[in-house]
Design a protein around this motif. Structure first.
Motif, PDB file in Angstrom:
ATOM      1  N   ALA A   1       0.783  -1.260  -0.081  1.00 30.97           N
ATOM      2  CA  ALA A   1       0.008  -0.020   0.084  1.00 30.97           C
ATOM      3  C   ALA A   1       0.910   1.171   0.026  1.00 30.97           C
ATOM      4  N   VAL A   2       1.995   1.422   0.670  1.00 33.99           N
ATOM      5  CA  VAL A   2       2.722   2.276   0.787  1.00 33.99           C
ATOM      6  C   VAL A   2       3.594   2.650  -0.506  1.00 33.99           C
ATOM      7  N   GLN A   3       3.821   1.516  -1.124  1.00 33.21           N
ATOM      8  CA  GLN A   3       4.470   1.560  -2.427  1.00 33.21           C
ATOM      9  C   GLN A   3       3.546   2.278  -3.389  1.00 33.21           C
ATOM     10  N   PHE A   4       2.284   1.660  -3.582  1.00 32.46           N
ATOM     11  CA  PHE A   4       1.162   2.142  -4.264  1.00 32.46           C
ATOM     12  C   PHE A   4       1.007   3.628  -4.328  1.00 32.46           C
ATOM     13  N   TYR A   5       0.695   4.266  -2.670  1.00 31.89           N
ATOM     14  CA  TYR A   5       0.157   5.544  -2.794  1.00 31.89           C
ATOM     15  C   TYR A   5       1.578   6.514  -2.962  1.00 31.89           C
ATOM     16  N   SER A   6       2.689   6.020  -2.650  1.00 29.82           N
ATOM     17  CA  SER A   6       3.879   6.943  -2.797  1.00 29.82           C
ATOM     18  C   SER A   6       4.092   7.194  -4.234  1.00 29.82           C
ATOM     19  N   THR A   7       3.690   6.095  -5.153  1.00 33.92           N
ATOM     20  CA  THR A   7       3.618   6.270  -6.713  1.00 33.92           C
ATOM     21  C   THR A   7       2.462   7.310  -7.074  1.00 33.92           C
ATOM     22  N   LEU A   8       1.058   6.773  -6.676  1.00 33.57           N
ATOM     23  CA  LEU A   8       0.129   7.444  -7.006  1.00 33.57           C
ATOM     24  C   LEU A   8       0.040   9.244  -6.534  1.00 33.57           C
ATOM     25  N   PHE A   9       0.686   9.335  -5.511  1.00 31.49           N
ATOM     26  CA  PHE A   9       0.742  10.764  -4.906  1.00 31.49           C
ATOM     27  C   PHE A   9       2.106  11.540  -5.107  1.00 31.49           C
ATOM     28  N   GLN A  10       3.055  10.652  -5.724  1.00 29.38           N
ATOM     29  CA  GLN A  10       4.401  11.073  -5.786  1.00 29.38           C
ATOM     30  C   GLN A  10       5.233  11.820  -4.607  1.00 29.38           C
ATOM     31  N   ALA A  11       4.854  11.002  -3.432  1.00 30.51           N
ATOM     32  CA  ALA A  11       5.091  11.206  -1.981  1.00 30.51           C
ATOM     33  C   ALA A  11       5.448  10.222  -1.133  1.00 30.51           C
ATOM     34  N   ASP A  12       6.425  10.556  -0.303  1.00 33.11           N
ATOM     35  CA  ASP A  12       6.990   9.506   0.603  1.00 33.11           C
ATOM     36  C   ASP A  12       6.099   9.594   1.918  1.00 33.11           C
ATOM     37  N   PRO A  13       5.805   8.432   2.628  1.00 37.48           N
ATOM     38  CA  PRO A  13       5.244   8.678   3.873  1.00 37.48           C
ATOM     39  C   PRO A  13       5.911   9.794   4.913  1.00 37.48           C
ATOM     40  N   ALA A  14       4.904  10.382   5.584  1.00 37.77           N
ATOM     41  CA  ALA A  14       5.458  11.288   6.518  1.00 37.77           C
ATOM     42  C   ALA A  14       5.975  10.935   7.722  1.00 37.77           C
ATOM     43  N   LYS A  15       5.183   9.633   8.204  1.00 38.83           N
ATOM     44  CA  LYS A  15       5.373   8.899   9.342  1.00 38.83           C
ATOM     45  C   LYS A  15       5.239   7.628   8.899  1.00 38.83           C
ATOM     46  N   ARG A  16       6.162   6.631   9.324  1.00 32.82           N
ATOM     47  CA  ARG A  16       6.056   5.287   8.935  1.00 32.82           C
ATOM     48  C   ARG A  16       6.482   4.486  10.451  1.00 32.82           C
ATOM     49  N   LYS A  17       5.541   3.845  10.867  1.00 34.17           N
ATOM     50  CA  LYS A  17       5.690   2.752  12.254  1.00 34.17           C
ATOM     51  C   LYS A  17       5.169   1.498  11.833  1.00 34.17           C
ATOM     52  N   PRO A  18       5.421   0.587  12.489  1.00 35.42           N
ATOM     53  CA  PRO A  18       4.929  -0.753  12.348  1.00 35.42           C
ATOM     54  C   PRO A  18       3.424  -0.839  12.443  1.00 35.42           C
ATOM     55  N   GLY A  19       2.843  -1.376  11.218  1.00 34.37           N
ATOM     56  CA  GLY A  19       1.552  -1.497  10.930  1.00 34.37           C
ATOM     57  C   GLY A  19       0.688   0.029  10.603  1.00 34.37           C
ATOM     58  N   TYR A  20       1.453   0.843  10.389  1.00 33.01           N
ATOM     59  CA  TYR A  20       0.822   2.304  10.097  1.00 33.01           C
ATOM     60  C   TYR A  20       1.832   3.086   9.479  1.00 33.01           C
ATOM     61  N   ALA A  21       1.114   3.970   8.579  1.00 38.34           N
ATOM     62  CA  ALA A  21       1.989   4.993   7.836  1.00 38.34           C
ATOM     63  C   ALA A  21       0.932   5.986   7.337  1.00 38.34           C
ATOM     64  N   ASN A  22       1.487   7.294   7.364  1.00 34.03           N
ATOM     65  CA  ASN A  22       0.708   8.373   6.949  1.00 34.03           C
ATOM     66  C   ASN A  22       1.188   9.509   5.952  1.00 34.03           C
ATOM     67  N   PHE A  23       0.660   9.827   5.213  1.00 36.90           N
ATOM     68  CA  PHE A  23       1.202  10.882   3.957  1.00 36.90           C
ATOM     69  C   PHE A  23       0.587  12.153   4.363  1.00 36.90           C
ATOM     70  N   ALA A  24       1.252  13.178   3.970  1.00 36.70           N
ATOM     71  CA  ALA A  24       1.042  14.577   4.125  1.00 36.70           C
ATOM     72  C   ALA A  24       0.945  15.124   2.566  1.00 36.70           C
ATOM     73  N   ILE A  25      -0.060  14.939   1.917  1.00 37.24           N
ATOM     74  CA  ILE A  25      -0.081  15.321   0.604  1.00 37.24           C
ATOM     75  C   ILE A  25      -0.376  16.821   0.379  1.00 37.24           C
ATOM     76  N   THR A  26       0.282  17.491  -0.327  1.00 37.91           N
ATOM     77  CA  THR A  26       0.287  18.852  -0.732  1.00 37.91           C
ATOM     78  C   THR A  26      -0.887  18.936  -1.704  1.00 37.91           C
ATOM     79  N   ASP A  27      -0.808  18.243  -2.748  1.00 38.34           N
ATOM     80  CA  ASP A  27      -1.693  18.577  -4.006  1.00 38.34           C
ATOM     81  C   ASP A  27      -2.318  17.259  -4.426  1.00 38.34           C
ATOM     82  N   PRO A  28      -3.589  16.991  -3.924  1.00 38.82           N
ATOM     83  CA  PRO A  28      -4.393  17.701  -3.283  1.00 38.82           C
ATOM     84  C   PRO A  28      -4.072  17.692  -1.863  1.00 38.82           C
ATOM     85  N   PRO A  29      -4.650  18.597  -1.065  1.00 42.92           N
ATOM     86  CA  PRO A  29      -4.480  18.603   0.323  1.00 42.92           C
ATOM     87  C   PRO A  29      -5.191  17.547   1.085  1.00 42.92           C
ATOM     88  N   LEU A  30      -4.326  16.489   1.341  1.00 42.72           N
ATOM     89  CA  LEU A  30      -4.943  15.366   1.941  1.00 42.72           C
ATOM     90  C   LEU A  30      -3.874  14.761   3.014  1.00 42.72           C
TER      91      LEU A  30
END
Length: 161
Positions: free
Chosen positions: A16-45
């Motif tokens: 999932a991280v690999q897919f969303y990194s490609t989709l939004f052209q962004a790396d996760p802002a935070k990555r922990k065991p079982g958890y990741a979040n992205f702070a997407i600038t465009d669109p703000p998400l």
């Protein structure tokens, strides 16, 4: 700046991280065991991925991330005044962050949170102390982390972002 939060359950966090990194052209802002979040600038998400095998592709919860605690408190007042039931969690540790937040439930039972991050944490969440002085059991603490226990998607499943 406020932004919408979308928290998704995923079967496999790495894919999932690999897919969303490609989709939004962004790396996760935070990555922990079982958890990741992205702070997407465009669109703000704020995209939150929660590993929850067997429940991938389902909604975990929705939210609005705001910049400050006064904004959370203003939303508590506004939503309460509008007649919505609110569940407030002030200085709670959840999703590897200390947060102020308020929960409301939409007519079709989707859980929404309005929150601000106060600081990062090395733990997913903190179990509240019951009136008896005992801590909430670990499997229930995760559900409490993200509002009412019905927000959990499976026993012991993380639920927030």
């Amino acid at each position: 700046m406020s932004r919408i939060q979308l928290a998704l359950n995923v079967d496999d966090l790495d894919s999932a991280v690999q897919f969303y990194s490609t989709l939004f052209q962004a790396d996760p802002a935070k990555r922990k065991p079982g958890y990741a979040n992205f702070a997407i600038t465009d669109p703000p998400l704020k995209l939150v991925l929660i590993e929850n095998p067997g429940h991938g592709g389902t909604l975990n919860h929705l939210g609005v991330e705001v910049e400050s605690s006064p904004q959370v408190h203003a939303e508590i007042a506004r939503l309460s005044q509008a007649g919505l039931f609110t569940e407030e969690q002030i200085a709670t540790t959840c999703c590897f962050a200390t947060q102020d937040k308020v929960w409301v439930t939409a007519p079709d039972a989707e859980p929404w949170e309005v929150y601000t991050v106060l600081s990062d944490s090395e733990t997913f969440g903190t179990a509240p102390i019951l009136a008896t002085g005992e801590a909430v059991p670990d499997d229930e603490a995760i559900a409490v982390c993200c509002g009412a226990a019905e927000n959990a998607t499976a026993p012991g499943a993380p639920c927030c972002g």
